[in-house]
Design a protein around this motif. Structure first.
Motif, short mmCIF file in Angstrom:
data_model
loop_
_atom_site.label_atom_id
_atom_site.label_comp_id
_atom_site.label_asym_id
_atom_site.label_seq_id
_atom_site.Cartn_x
_atom_site.Cartn_y
_atom_site.Cartn_z
N ALA A 46 20.93 -41.54 -13.17
CA ALA A 46 20.80 -42.90 -12.66
C ALA A 46 22.00 -43.77 -13.01
O ALA A 46 22.28 -44.75 -12.32
N VAL A 47 22.71 -43.42 -14.10
CA VAL A 47 23.85 -44.24 -14.52
C VAL A 47 25.07 -43.98 -13.64
O VAL A 47 25.95 -44.83 -13.54
N LEU A 48 25.13 -42.81 -13.02
CA LEU A 48 26.32 -42.46 -12.24
C LEU A 48 26.62 -43.46 -11.13
O LEU A 48 27.77 -43.90 -11.00
N PRO A 49 25.66 -43.86 -10.30
CA PRO A 49 25.99 -44.85 -9.26
C PRO A 49 26.50 -46.16 -9.84
O PRO A 49 27.40 -46.79 -9.26
N ARG A 86 18.26 -40.30 -6.32
CA ARG A 86 18.89 -39.08 -5.80
C ARG A 86 19.83 -39.39 -4.64
O ARG A 86 20.94 -38.85 -4.57
N GLU A 87 19.39 -40.26 -3.73
CA GLU A 87 20.25 -40.62 -2.59
C GLU A 87 21.50 -41.35 -3.05
O GLU A 87 22.59 -41.10 -2.53
N ARG A 88 21.36 -42.23 -4.03
CA ARG A 88 22.51 -42.98 -4.52
C ARG A 88 23.52 -42.06 -5.20
O ARG A 88 24.73 -42.21 -5.01
N ALA A 92 27.26 -41.40 -3.82
CA ALA A 92 28.39 -41.68 -4.71
C ALA A 92 29.32 -40.48 -4.83
O ALA A 92 30.55 -40.62 -4.82
N LEU A 93 28.74 -39.28 -4.91
CA LEU A 93 29.56 -38.08 -5.06
C LEU A 93 30.20 -37.65 -3.75
O LEU A 93 31.29 -37.07 -3.75
N GLN A 94 29.54 -37.91 -2.64
CA GLN A 94 30.08 -37.50 -1.34
C GLN A 94 31.03 -38.52 -0.73
O GLN A 94 31.73 -38.19 0.23
#
Length: 391
Positions: A46-49, A86-88, A92-94
């Motif tokens: 959750a912290v990644l976005p 999950r979508e965020r 963020a990665l894509q």
């Protein structure tokens, strides 16, 4: 000489900010490493976005510095980070913008400090050497002129690293367009639902009640016909009045759905009729709308209701006795302009606060059109509407 000193000072300030940002880049890389190694294992993804959003703001700060130095903005293109966790994380990665910003972050940590380290001694030496050079030979400074070139170099490198590719820009534009159409569709559905409720209310409270009363009077007249013809005649006269009133209300409901005058006279004729019945002195100008083919019925209806709402607002609230309506046929669309010379002050309502203007915006948005309201205090009020259509 003094202009060169001033430019060198500005360049040093620019490079100093770049160096500070490079230090933040170093701290940011540590934060990203922490997020990648520890956070994903302990706290979760959750912290990644949120880290990516912070990275975007850091890159946005650099874009602002570049724009201030060069006078030219740096484009940005990011996919919106919406949805569940999950979508965020997936978005963020894509998103190519994430990796583009990371690439800039790593590179800027290196050249941000290097350029400042070069600029500082160059400025000190330049002040001495160029001062002697200008004093003895009356020639323009040489070394101090190199300092702004270093700031230009920092801006050029950062611009190259931060500018999105055409493909990424198109992808983000498409995503924004889809989001805009989603909002527009929701507004159109809401407007359609409100219109259906209004029609149902008008039919239930007005026409249906009159038809029920009409049926009761006809029934009473049938009962009284043999015993009291005069009373029956009076009941039939009342029933006739009720029928006429019901017909009037039905015409009103039909006009609210699609004004028959549009079918009979076309858009220009219908707008002229609106102008004549508005209570204002309205000048109607037509540029090619009445010539040749007509726009689609939905566009005509939206344009008619826009003019009707605008003239109603002008008559009720503007305090002006005059207004002007302009209908312009354009390639690929129809432009409507309604202007009054009243007291103004409708801009707040134009943002969505006024129910009339809000309804106008929703009706136009349903056809992918635009509404621009200009109404400073003291007037004039100008409503510009563009409706795309094929002629």
């Amino acid at each position: 000489m003094w202009e060169s000193v001033r430019r060198a000072g500005l360049a040093l300030a620019q490079l100093g900010r770049a160096a500070v940002l490079a230090l933040l880049s170093y701290l940011f890389m540590a934060l990203i490493l922490f997020t990648a190694v520890v956070t994903l294992l302990v706290v979760g993804a959750a912290v990644l976005p949120e880290t990516v959003l912070l990275l975007r703001r850091t890159a946005g700060l650099k874009r602002r510095f570049i724009a201030e130095w060069t006078g030219e903005p740096v484009a940005e293109a990011y996919a919106p980070l919406t949805g569940d966790v999950r979508e965020r994380v997936t978005k963020a990665l894509q998103d190519p913008g994430t990796w583009r910003d990371l690439r800039w972050l790593v590179a800027h940590f290196a050249y941000g400090w290097v350029l400042l380290y070069v600029a500082l001694p160059l400025t000190v030496v330049g002040l001495i050497v160029d001062g002697v050079w200008c004093g003895l030979f009356r020639q323009p400074p040489v070394l101090l002129r190199l300092v702004p070139r270093l700031a230009d170099l920092d801006a050029t490198w950062s611009r190259a690293l931060l500018t999105p590719s055409p493909e990424a820009q198109r992808a983000v534009d498409l995503a924004e367009r889809v989001e805009e159409l989603t909002v527009t569709r929701a507004d159109a559905v809401a407007a359609h639902g409100a219109e259906l409720r209004r029609i149902e209310r008008d039919l239930h409270d007005g026409t249906q009640a009159r038809l029920v009363s009409l049926s009761m009077r006809v029934g009473l007249a049938k009962r009284a016909y043999e015993k009291n013809p005069e009373a029956a005649r009076k009941l039939l006269d009342d029933a006739q009045d009720q029928a006429e009133e019901a017909l009037t209300e039905l015409r009103h409901v039909v006009r609210g759905i699609h004004p028959p005058i549009l079918t009979d006279r076309g858009l220009v004729g219908a707008v002229r009729a609106l102008a004549a019945s508005s209570g204002l002195d309205v000048a109607v100008a037509d540029e090619g709308v009445a010539d040749g083919s007509r726009p689609p019925a939905a566009v005509e209806a939206a344009a008619y209701f826009v003019v009707a709402e605008a003239l109603t607002n002008a008559a009720k609230h503007s305090g002006s006795e005059r207004a002007a309506v302009q209908l312009v046929r354009e390639t690929g669309g129809l432009r409507i302009s309604v202007r009054d010379e009243g007291r103004g002050g409708a801009e707040g309502a134009g943002a969505g606060g006024g129910s009339g203007l809000l309804g106008m915006r929703r009706r136009v948005a349903a056809l992918d059109g635009t509404v621009v309201v200009s109404s400073p205090v003291g007037g004039p009020t100008v409503i510009e509407v563009e409706l795309p259509c094929a002629w």
